[in-house]
Scaffold this motif. Sequence first.
Motif, PDB file in Angstrom:
ATOM      1  N   GLU A  97      31.667 -40.550  40.625  1.00 29.96           N
ATOM      2  CA  GLU A  97      32.526 -41.728  40.782  1.00 29.96           C
ATOM      3  C   GLU A  97      31.739 -42.950  41.239  1.00 29.96           C
ATOM      4  N   TRP A  98      30.587 -42.729  41.837  1.00 29.58           N
ATOM      5  CA  TRP A  98      29.785 -43.838  42.359  1.00 29.58           C
ATOM      6  C   TRP A  98      28.798 -44.386  41.333  1.00 29.58           C
TER       7      TRP A  98
ATOM      8  N   THR B 144      26.669 -39.764  53.203  1.00 33.43           N
ATOM      9  CA  THR B 144      25.845 -39.434  52.040  1.00 33.43           C
ATOM     10  C   THR B 144      24.676 -40.400  51.907  1.00 33.43           C
TER      11      THR B 144
ATOM     12  N   ALA C  88      27.825 -34.733  48.846  1.00 30.58           N
ATOM     13  CA  ALA C  88      29.166 -35.282  48.625  1.00 30.58           C
ATOM     14  C   ALA C  88      29.969 -34.522  47.586  1.00 30.58           C
TER      15      ALA C  88
ATOM     16  N   HIS D 157      31.480 -34.333  41.648  1.00 28.98           N
ATOM     17  CA  HIS D 157      32.496 -35.220  41.086  1.00 28.98           C
ATOM     18  C   HIS D 157      32.576 -36.530  41.862  1.00 28.98           C
ATOM     19  N   ARG D 158      32.489 -36.447  43.172  1.00 22.04           N
ATOM     20  CA  ARG D 158      32.523 -37.681  43.958  1.00 22.04           C
ATOM     21  C   ARG D 158      31.288 -38.522  43.672  1.00 22.04           C
TER      22      ARG D 158
END
Length: 678
Positions: A618-619, A639, A611, A614-615
């Motif tokens: 975010e999780w 993902t 993913a 950075h993404r």
Amino acid sequence: MRNKIKHPFKFLFSASLCWGMLAVASAQAVTELQDTNPVQLGSEAVRADQRDMFLQAERLIERRQFTQAREKMLQLSDYPLLPYLEVALLEQNFSLANEPVVLEFFNEFTGTPAERQLRTAWLQYLVRRNDGERFLRDYRWQNSTHLQCFYLREKYRALQREIRDGASDGILEPFWNEVSDQWRHGRSLPSACDPVFAAWANAGQRTDQIVWERILLALNERQQGLARYLTRFMDDETRYLADLMRRVHATPNTIRRFQEFPGKDEREREIVLYGLNRIRWTNHNTLVEVWEHFRDRYAFTPAERGQMESDIAVTLALRGDPRAKQWFEGIDPADMSDTARQWYLAAHLNTRNFQAIARFTDRLPPDVASRAQWQYWAARAKAELGHIDRALELMEQAAQQRNYYGFLASARLTLMPSLQHEEPEFHPEALHVLAQQPAAQRAYELRQLSRFMDARREWNHLRSGLTEEERVLPAILASEWGWYDQAIFAFAQSGTLNDVHRRFPLAFSELLTENAQRASIDPAWVFAITRRESSFQVDAVSPAGARGLMQIMPGTAEYLQRGAPGPNPRVNIQNQLFNPEDNVRLGTTYLAELLRRTDDNWLLATAAYNAGIHRMQEWLPEESVAADMWVEMIPFQETRDYVKAVLAYQQIYAMLLGKDVNVLAPMIRMQINGGRRG
């Protein structure tokens, strides 16, 4: 030309290989396995010379040096790829004088990739000649809409001649159905179709419903201009439907103008569903509001109603909206899609509501409840609620399965996973016969020439003629040849899933192991990533543009190259990524960097590889959450599935590499939180 060249393949590949009884003991199959190399022993040097001569002949044909090319071809009479030279030679020498040669080729190689290539070129030649009679005789379905339209035009002319000669107009009815299928297209069609479409419309075949269907197809293809043009063909009283659909497509919030839906036509229901799906990911509050308004105003089918309410529940769960649970509770677990069940689980894991999860798993249909995922989470929920005996029973059942949840259950029980490897049953003679088939020989040779796409076309042609019982044979043969991606795909398609050694080959073993050691990362992890990313297909390209064995994006490769020590010569990055050595070097370097940026957390690094770092960050939750729960709450299905697959594959590869270790054991006590940011 062909009658001057001795051709090696005088017998067509049979649609059903009559090899008799295929099932024999697997041990016997291993001990009696005959040579499956398409090149006979002792003739590899001859075959290598033939490959060189084939390439020389190709270049001669390209330069239109046909006499010299034919001389080379005469020396290749027993070379499997000779048909490709004949196609190339014929394509540059189309004429009616050579028509018998072309037709002979069609007859001898019917259905093969070479025949399809030659037929398309021949049809295009006949179009240029405006030779409708020969075109109709030789036409077989084509991808080209231009050729499709020329076919319809010439067929219509032929039918008109029959009618003038006394045939009934009824012979046009099946033809009009063909024209309807052609007209029902999401994009503009060639002008060659116009005369036929005009006759079709004059015959009353262009109905309001067909126009409506094509407008929907055009909007799905983002062809707003075509949709606007088609609107004029709607009936006066229904034209408002097309106008409304176009406005909803352009501005989805139009669906909130309830007064524009008068309820005069059932097709308004389709516009509502279309609009709801358009706003689903942009405004979940409007989604709920609009559905609650229209839900009882139109006769939605049970399937439409169930799908929409599941979609709303999933969307709300994805947005973290507490209303998600209320919507989920209104749906019977038996009627939920797998996606809805997944997000029901995630929504309740987010609030640690194990009581709700336990009730949910108890209500699942037996065929769903027996899946490892639901056995595992039923066990986790019951353990949290203190029902230890039942939790252990369910966890032991899950641990019997060879997948992410089975391996995770084994880790919780401190058991070593079982790979449950089984050799498939097959007859060695059948495998030997398959290896000698012309299509198999051509696929093998094309692969030796690194013409992977053409090789796959021949391989698919070979597989298309097999029965269900025979479909495991090309999987085994591809494995024997080291054609790992085709072996993996064929095993999956045949449903033969327990041949672990062939489904998870130690492909490119030295290359992957050495680069893993250089990067100080687990070789089993590298094998698992590569297996998931490309199935070891060196020329794999994803829709996003990732390339090669470890599916590296060109931008990522350039970033890694800039950070590498030493000179960085200018190279074509995209082509470089098809080189296994370069691809694996970059992929393992990137994995090592992701590990560093995630504090050596290989679970987070795995998610980041798919993913993006950075993404993935975010999780990360603000408060710590158990690793297995975090995986279930990854918002991107791609993902989420990727992480589960890679971890399962890593366990398999660790064991195939001789390590008695439970790879997922660190997850049992692992906590994920937002403090891990690279």
